[in-house]
Design an enzyme around this catalytic site. Structure first.
Site, PDB file in Angstrom:
ATOM      1  N   GLU A 259       0.353 -16.673  48.647  1.00 42.70           N
ATOM      2  CA  GLU A 259       0.493 -15.212  48.643  1.00 42.70           C
ATOM      3  C   GLU A 259       1.928 -14.750  48.877  1.00 42.70           C
ATOM      4  OE1 GLU A 259      -2.330 -14.324  51.738  1.00 42.70           O
ATOM      5  OE2 GLU A 259      -0.816 -14.326  53.304  1.00 42.70           O
ATOM      6  N   HIS A 298      -2.993  -9.268  53.262  1.00 46.72           N
ATOM      7  CA  HIS A 298      -3.050  -9.986  54.551  1.00 46.72           C
ATOM      8  C   HIS A 298      -2.982  -8.970  55.695  1.00 46.72           C
ATOM      9  CE1 HIS A 298      -2.470 -14.173  56.402  1.00 46.72           C
ATOM     10  NE2 HIS A 298      -2.902 -13.352  57.340  1.00 46.72           N
TER      11      HIS A 298
HETATM   12  P1  NAD Z   1     -11.103 -20.795  65.428  1.00 44.53           P
HETATM   13  O1  NAD Z   1     -10.226 -21.976  65.619  1.00 44.53           O
HETATM   14  O2  NAD Z   1     -11.652 -20.101  66.628  1.00 44.53           O
HETATM   15  O3  NAD Z   1     -12.351 -21.187  64.496  1.00 44.53           O
HETATM   16  C1  NAD Z   1     -12.233 -21.936  63.325  1.00 44.53           C
HETATM   17  C2  NAD Z   1     -13.573 -22.616  63.093  1.00 44.53           C
HETATM   18  O4  NAD Z   1     -13.496 -23.266  61.819  1.00 44.53           O
HETATM   19  C3  NAD Z   1     -13.912 -23.691  64.133  1.00 44.53           C
HETATM   20  O5  NAD Z   1     -15.224 -23.505  64.602  1.00 44.53           O
HETATM   21  C4  NAD Z   1     -13.788 -24.988  63.349  1.00 44.53           C
HETATM   22  O6  NAD Z   1     -14.685 -25.998  63.790  1.00 44.53           O
HETATM   23  C5  NAD Z   1     -14.146 -24.519  61.946  1.00 44.53           C
HETATM   24  N1  NAD Z   1     -13.763 -25.445  60.901  1.00 44.53           N
HETATM   25  C6  NAD Z   1     -12.813 -26.419  60.927  1.00 44.53           C
HETATM   26  N2  NAD Z   1     -12.831 -27.115  59.755  1.00 44.53           N
HETATM   27  C7  NAD Z   1     -13.805 -26.554  58.991  1.00 44.53           C
HETATM   28  C8  NAD Z   1     -14.325 -26.839  57.708  1.00 44.53           C
HETATM   29  N3  NAD Z   1     -13.857 -27.836  56.966  1.00 44.53           N
HETATM   30  N4  NAD Z   1     -15.339 -26.078  57.259  1.00 44.53           N
HETATM   31  C9  NAD Z   1     -15.848 -25.061  57.988  1.00 44.53           C
HETATM   32  N5  NAD Z   1     -15.409 -24.752  59.229  1.00 44.53           N
HETATM   33  C10 NAD Z   1     -14.397 -25.489  59.711  1.00 44.53           C
HETATM   34  O7  NAD Z   1     -10.266 -19.781  64.521  1.00 44.53           O
HETATM   35  P2  NAD Z   1     -10.447 -18.206  64.378  1.00 44.53           P
HETATM   36  O8  NAD Z   1      -9.710 -17.514  65.474  1.00 44.53           O
HETATM   37  O9  NAD Z   1     -11.889 -17.915  64.197  1.00 44.53           O
HETATM   38  O10 NAD Z   1      -9.616 -17.935  63.026  1.00 44.53           O
HETATM   39  C11 NAD Z   1     -10.010 -18.523  61.790  1.00 44.53           C
HETATM   40  C12 NAD Z   1      -8.895 -18.369  60.788  1.00 44.53           C
HETATM   41  O11 NAD Z   1      -8.739 -17.001  60.442  1.00 44.53           O
HETATM   42  C13 NAD Z   1      -7.503 -18.757  61.324  1.00 44.53           C
HETATM   43  O12 NAD Z   1      -7.263 -20.152  61.237  1.00 44.53           O
HETATM   44  C14 NAD Z   1      -6.564 -17.951  60.480  1.00 44.53           C
HETATM   45  O13 NAD Z   1      -6.094 -18.731  59.399  1.00 44.53           O
HETATM   46  C15 NAD Z   1      -7.440 -16.811  59.943  1.00 44.53           C
HETATM   47  N6  NAD Z   1      -6.937 -15.499  60.397  1.00 44.53           N
HETATM   48  C16 NAD Z   1      -6.623 -14.570  59.448  1.00 44.53           C
HETATM   49  C17 NAD Z   1      -6.145 -13.331  59.845  1.00 44.53           C
HETATM   50  C18 NAD Z   1      -5.774 -12.265  58.830  1.00 44.53           C
HETATM   51  O14 NAD Z   1      -5.034 -11.324  59.172  1.00 44.53           O
HETATM   52  N7  NAD Z   1      -6.263 -12.328  57.607  1.00 44.53           N
HETATM   53  C19 NAD Z   1      -5.987 -13.044  61.205  1.00 44.53           C
HETATM   54  C20 NAD Z   1      -6.343 -14.008  62.134  1.00 44.53           C
HETATM   55  C21 NAD Z   1      -6.819 -15.236  61.720  1.00 44.53           C
END
Ligand code: NAD
Length: 331
Positions: A259, A298
């Site tokens: 992106e 984003h």
């Molecule tokens: P988190 O670490 O609390 O949860 C991530 C979950 O994904 C965990 O339960 C993990 O076991 C699981 N996971 C790992 N590998 C996986 C797979 N192959 N298949 C399915 N699940 C899998 O993270 P979070 O705080 O919930 O955030 C998730 C993601 O959201 C972040 O890594 C970040 O990239 C994204 N995010 C985006 C924004 C945005 O502005 N768009 C903001 C914050 C976070």
């Protein structure tokens, strides 16, 4: 300590200046090579579009700490940082509810054609409902991929909408099924059964193209995809193919593969991006032209409350490091 903030705005700058008596802060524009970052920078604070590559790290001989103002840290070369003994910190938790709420903002915009409806009245002054028939969320199956902090809040909100929830996570949380009234299933079963597929997994080498040309054809006919996690979780061409075939009825995407190059054609041309990146950017542009695809820049994290929490934790990360300890280190 010399701290350089990349990708900041006036609000960030004034809040940092008001809270950073103990360090010397500079603020620079983002550019692909980080050429504007002073060579004597000791702490580099970046956001998600600033790629911190081995070359960037090499160009900063005094660098000791990288603090990303985000949860995800896939834009930082952790191995290159570790090789130089540079600590990398993130903001592990600032807005799980913030991002979960935005997931539903996008989903409702898609399910109820809100963007088209508002645009019709606002831009065209036309007041009719032709072509605006949507679908209810109540009674539909929500498929949550990744049941971490954000995923769990998405499940909670989905239950509030009267949705049935299934989820996939390679590390399922004990007791969550009973606690939240949802069921864990395999990724394949989730794709086959969910009316809404929503991504909440981190972007890692192991999750690159988690949804791809092999498994996306399993998606239930007429389902929609929401991605507020990371663009690289989805093989963009496979997504385009599923939309073109009509299997996927729509997509709402806050994140796109590669992106940082979208809307930066000149950078792309000058930088001579590798072919795979170039293909992803071209597919992104194709996606953005589909009427049943909503793309936002984003933006899921972007509330005043979340931004305050992000910056406060970032400043705490820097202050802890200055005092000789580390917090929120990622490896
Ligand atoms: P988190 O670490 O609390 O949860 C991530 C979950 O994904 C965990 O339960 C993990 O076991 C699981 N996971 C790992 N590998 C996986 C797979 N192959 N298949 C399915 N699940 C899998 O993270 P979070 O705080 O919930 O955030 C998730 C993601 O959201 C972040 O890594 C970040 O990239 C994204 N995010 C985006 C924004 C945005 O502005 N768009 C903001 C914050 C976070």
């Amino acid at each position: 300590m010399k701290v350089c903030f990349v990708e900041s705005d006036a609000w960030t700058e004034s809040r940092v200046r008001a809270n950073s008596a103990q360090f010397d802060a500079v603020f620079v524009e983002a550019d692909a090579e980080h050429a504007a970052v002073p060579a004597d920078t000791e702490v580099l604070s970046v956001f998600v579009n600033s790629k911190v590559t081995a070359a960037v790290i090499d160009a900063l001989p005094q660098l000791k700490l990288i603090v990303t103002r985000s949860t995800g840290y896939d834009h930082i070369d952790l191995a290159a940082a570790a090789a130089r003994g540079i600590v990398v910190c993130n903001v592990p938790s600032y807005g799980e509810r913030t991002v979960a709420e935005y997931t539903f903002a996008l989903l409702l915009a898609l399910s109820r054609k809100v963007y088209t409806a508002l645009k019709r009245v606002h831009d065209e002054g036309v007041f009719h409902t032709d072509g605006l028939t949507g679908f209810d969320l109540a009674g539909k199956t929500m498929g949550v991929i990744g049941t971490g902090r954000i995923g769990c809040h998405v499940i909670e909100i989905a239950k509030g909408f009267g949705m049935h929830v299934i989820a996939y996570d390679p590390f399922p949380r004990a007791g969550l099924e009973e606690q939240m009234g949802m069921q864990y299933v395999t990724l394949e079963a989730l794709l086959e059964k969910a009316d809404v597929v929503s991504l909440h997994a981190p972007y890692l080498p192991s999750t690159h193209h988690l949804l791809n040309s092999q498994n996306m054809p399993l998606i239930k006919q007429g389902a929609v995809l929401v991605n507020t996690a990371r663009g690289g979780l989805v093989e963009t061409q496979a997504l385009v193919d599923q939309l073109a075939s009509g299997r996927l009825a729509g997509a709402a995407l806050d994140v796109l593969e590669e992106e940082r190059y979208v809307g930066a054609g000149q950078t792309l041309l000058k930088g001579g991006s590798p072919a795979e990146q170039m293909r992803a950017v071209l597919a992104d542009h194709q996606l953005m032209s589909y009427p049943n695809v909503l793309v936002s820049p984003h933006n899921a994290f972007n509330t005043i409350e979340a931004r305050e929490r992000i910056l406060d934790t970032t400043l705490e990360n820097i202050a802890a490091f200055a005092k000789g300890s580390t917090q929120n280190e990622v490896k």
